[in-house]
Design a protein around this motif. Structure first.
Motif, PDB file in Angstrom:
ATOM      1  N   PHE A 192       0.872  -1.159   0.000  1.00 36.57           N
ATOM      2  CA  PHE A 192       0.000   0.000   0.000  1.00 36.57           C
ATOM      3  C   PHE A 192       0.916   1.218   0.000  1.00 36.57           C
ATOM      4  O   PHE A 192       1.882   1.276   0.761  1.00 36.57           O
ATOM      5  N   MET A 193       0.629   2.199  -0.848  1.00 37.34           N
ATOM      6  CA  MET A 193       1.589   3.282  -1.077  1.00 37.34           C
ATOM      7  C   MET A 193       0.832   4.595  -1.255  1.00 37.34           C
ATOM      8  O   MET A 193      -0.139   4.655  -2.005  1.00 37.34           O
ATOM      9  N   LYS A 194       1.285   5.617  -0.580  1.00 37.28           N
ATOM     10  CA  LYS A 194       0.601   6.909  -0.660  1.00 37.28           C
ATOM     11  C   LYS A 194       1.607   8.022  -0.903  1.00 37.28           C
ATOM     12  O   LYS A 194       2.560   8.190  -0.151  1.00 37.28           O
ATOM     13  N   TYR A 195       1.375   8.761  -2.004  1.00 35.98           N
ATOM     14  CA  TYR A 195       2.148   9.956  -2.318  1.00 35.98           C
ATOM     15  C   TYR A 195       1.378  11.175  -1.825  1.00 35.98           C
ATOM     16  O   TYR A 195       0.171  11.284  -2.064  1.00 35.98           O
ATOM     17  N   LEU A 223       0.216  -3.593 -10.557  1.00 34.53           N
ATOM     18  CA  LEU A 223      -0.307  -2.353 -10.006  1.00 34.53           C
ATOM     19  C   LEU A 223      -1.803  -2.287 -10.277  1.00 34.53           C
ATOM     20  O   LEU A 223      -2.236  -2.419 -11.429  1.00 34.53           O
ATOM     21  N   TRP A 224      -2.583  -2.075  -9.231  1.00 36.72           N
ATOM     22  CA  TRP A 224      -4.031  -1.896  -9.385  1.00 36.72           C
ATOM     23  C   TRP A 224      -4.258  -0.448  -9.792  1.00 36.72           C
ATOM     24  O   TRP A 224      -3.936   0.474  -9.057  1.00 36.72           O
ATOM     25  N   SER A 225      -4.763  -0.263 -11.005  1.00 38.48           N
ATOM     26  CA  SER A 225      -4.818   1.057 -11.631  1.00 38.48           C
ATOM     27  C   SER A 225      -5.443   2.098 -10.701  1.00 38.48           C
ATOM     28  O   SER A 225      -6.497   1.872 -10.110  1.00 38.48           O
ATOM     29  N   GLN A 226      -4.778   3.240 -10.587  1.00 40.73           N
ATOM     30  CA  GLN A 226      -5.201   4.289  -9.670  1.00 40.73           C
ATOM     31  C   GLN A 226      -5.577   5.540 -10.448  1.00 40.73           C
ATOM     32  O   GLN A 226      -5.048   5.810 -11.523  1.00 40.73           O
ATOM     33  N   ARG A 227      -6.474   6.332  -9.860  1.00 31.73           N
ATOM     34  CA  ARG A 227      -7.025   7.466 -10.600  1.00 31.73           C
ATOM     35  C   ARG A 227      -6.046   8.604 -10.812  1.00 31.73           C
ATOM     36  O   ARG A 227      -6.078   9.279 -11.844  1.00 31.73           O
ATOM     37  N   VAL A 228      -5.205   8.870  -9.824  1.00 33.71           N
ATOM     38  CA  VAL A 228      -4.320  10.034  -9.924  1.00 33.71           C
ATOM     39  C   VAL A 228      -3.155   9.695 -10.841  1.00 33.71           C
ATOM     40  O   VAL A 228      -2.375   8.776 -10.576  1.00 33.71           O
ATOM     41  N   TYR A 283      -4.357  16.385  -4.724  1.00 37.02           N
ATOM     42  CA  TYR A 283      -4.862  15.133  -4.178  1.00 37.02           C
ATOM     43  C   TYR A 283      -3.704  14.200  -3.819  1.00 37.02           C
ATOM     44  O   TYR A 283      -2.711  14.130  -4.544  1.00 37.02           O
ATOM     45  N   PRO A 284      -3.828  13.440  -2.728  1.00 28.81           N
ATOM     46  CA  PRO A 284      -2.853  12.364  -2.491  1.00 28.81           C
ATOM     47  C   PRO A 284      -3.044  11.266  -3.533  1.00 28.81           C
ATOM     48  O   PRO A 284      -4.103  11.165  -4.169  1.00 28.81           O
ATOM     49  N   ARG A 285      -2.026  10.464  -3.707  1.00 25.74           N
ATOM     50  CA  ARG A 285      -2.054   9.411  -4.737  1.00 25.74           C
ATOM     51  C   ARG A 285      -1.879   8.067  -4.039  1.00 25.74           C
ATOM     52  O   ARG A 285      -0.781   7.688  -3.658  1.00 25.74           O
ATOM     53  N   LEU A 286      -2.984   7.343  -3.890  1.00 23.37           N
ATOM     54  CA  LEU A 286      -2.981   6.071  -3.173  1.00 23.37           C
ATOM     55  C   LEU A 286      -2.835   4.923  -4.164  1.00 23.37           C
ATOM     56  O   LEU A 286      -3.576   4.847  -5.149  1.00 23.37           O
TER      57      LEU A 286
END
Length: 360
Positions: A192-195, A223-228, A283-286
Motif C-alpha cells: 500500500f503506497m501513498k504519495y 499495479l491496481w490502476s489508480q485514478r491520480v 490530491y494524495p495518490r494512493l
C-alpha cells in the motif's frame, strides 16, 4: 453458516480522473479469461510477448475482482496512513537499507530525490505470509482479507501471466510458475503506497519528479490502476509517456529478475512518478501493488533450454556460476541504473539490482 460480516473500514474517496490531455503510452490490454482455452492461450502468449518486447508494460482486465472488491482494497490500503499514529508507524518501520527487506513501513523523507529534497511517499508492505511479522493494531482484523487479496494476485493473475510468458518462450507452461511458489521462502509482498502533494519549491528543485526512474528488481509487478496520474514509462525511443488509468484494470510490468531469467530477451522498462496533472495537483495518490519475486533460492541464470532464446541469442549479465540467487538480489543495495552523458542508461553487475534510487 459462516458470517459474511467484514470489519468496518471508512470509504476512501479518490480523486476524480484527470481531464487533461496527456501523452499516454499505447499499452496492450490482456483479457485474462481468454487463457482458459488453448486457442486463447496461444493468442494471448503472442500479445504478452509483443507487449513485453515493445513496452515492458501491459494492462490486465477481467481479473476476477469486482469494482466493489477493488474499492474495498483501496479503503483498506489507506488505513496504514490515515488511521495509524506516527509513533506506531515507527514501531513497524522497515529496514530496507540494512537488510534489503521491504516489510513494514517505508516512512516519508526516507530517500533523497534531488537538491536537498526528500520524498513525500509512505509505503506499508505486507509479505504474502501475513504472519511473518507484526502489524499495526488497526490492520490486524483485516489480515484475512489482505491474505486473500495476496492469494488472488498470486494464483488468479500472476500464475496465468507466468504461464503465458513461458509459452511465449516455447517452454512448458509451468516453468516460471514452479519458481514462484506461494508458500516458498521469498519477499513477494502486497504494498500500500501513498504519495502526498509537495510544495512548489520542492517541485522546482526536483523538476517535478516524485520517484526517480528505475526498474523493479523482481520478476513481475502488478499495479491496481489508480485514478491520480503520475506514472510514466520510458519508451524504447527514449521518450516519457504517461500510463492511463483504466477503471478496475491492472497495470503489469516486467522487472530485473525476468531480464536475468530470459537472458535479456524481456527487459524491465524504466519508469518513474512525476507531479500529477494540474486538475489532480492537490490530491494524495494512493496505490495498491503486488510485487513478485522468484523463490529466494532461485539462481537467476537464463533459461537456456528455451528454443526462442536459443534462436535470438542469450545475453548474460555474468557467467552462470556467478549469477545471484533472488535472495542475494533482494539484499543488495547497489545502484545499477544511472544516466550518463549521452542520455542513455547503463546497467551493470550481477548481484546489483535496480531500485528507487536510480536517477531520473
Amino acid at each position: 453458516m459462516p458470517s459474511l460480516t467484514v470489519p468496518y473500514v471508512p470509504h476512501y474517496v479518490a480523486a476524480p480522473p484527470s481531464k487533461e490531455t496527456l501523452e499516454y503510452a499505447d499499452l496492450a490490454i490482456i483479457d485474462i479469461p481468454k487463457a482458459d482455452t488453448e486457442e486463447g492461450r496461444t493468442a494471448l502468449a503472442i500479445e504478452v510477448r509483443e507487449a513485453l518486447l515493445n513496452q515492458g508494460f501491459f494492462y490486465v482486465v477481467n481479473h476476477g475482482y469486482s469494482q466493489d472488491q477493488t474499492d474495498r482494497i483501496f479503503d483498506i490500503a489507506d488505513l496504514p496512513f490515515s488511521a495509524v499514529s506516527d509513533s506506531e508507524k515507527q514501531t513497524y518501520a522497515g529496514t530496507m537499507k540494512q537488510s534489503g527487506s521491504y516489510q513494514g513501513y517505508k516512512l516519508r523523507q526516507y530517500w533523497h530525490i534531488d537538491a536537498g529534497v526528500h520524498d513525500q511517499i509512505e509505503h506499508y508492505n505486507i509479505n504474502r505470509d501475513v504472519t511473518k511479522r507484526g502489524h499495526p493494531e488497526t490492520l490486524r482484523p483485516l489480515l484475512p482479507e489482505i491474505k486473500e487479496f495476496s492469494k488472488h494476485n498470486h494464483f488468479n493473475v500472476l500464475h496465468p501471466i507466468l504461464r503465458l510468458i513461458a509459452r511465449s518462450l516455447e517452454l512448458p507452461e509451468d516453468t516460471l510458475v514452479n519458481i514462484h511458489d506461494y508458500d516458498a521462502v521469498g519477499e513477494t509482498f502486497v504494498r500500500f503506497m501513498k504519495y502526498y502533494p509537495r510544495t512548489e519549491e520542492e517541485e522546482t528543485k526536483t523538476r517535478n519528479i516524485w520517484l526517480k526512474g528505475h526498474v523493479d528488481h523482481g520478476s513481475i509487478t502488478i499495479l491496481w490502476s489508480q485514478r491520480v496520474a503520475g506514472l510514466q514509462i520510458l519508451t524504447r525511443e527514449g521518450k516519457w509517456h504517461w500510463v492511463r488509468h483504466i477503471k478496475n484494470a491492472l497495470v503489469v510490468n516486467a522487472g530485473d529478475a525476468l531480464d536475468f531469467l530470459t537472458g535479456g530477451y524481456y527487459k524491465g522498462t524504466i519508469h518513474r512518478v512525476t507531479k500529477p496533472p494540474e486538475d489532480q495537483r492537490n490530491y494524495p495518490r494512493l496505490g495498491v501493488f503486488y510485487f513478485v519475486m522468484p523463490n529466494d533460492d532461485v539462481k537467476l541464470v537464463p533459461m537456456a533450454e528455451s528454443p526462442v532464446l536459443q534462436r535470438v541469442g542469450i545475453h548474460r549479465r555474468c557467467v552462470d556460476s556467478e549469477a545471484p540467487t533472488m535472495e542475494i538480489m533482494e539484499e543488495s543495495e547497489d545502484i545499477c541504473l544511472w544516466p550518463i552523458e549521452t542520455g542513455e542508461w547503463r546497467r551493470e553487475g550481477c548481484g546489483t539490482r535496480s531500485h528507487q534510487w536510480g536517477d531520473s
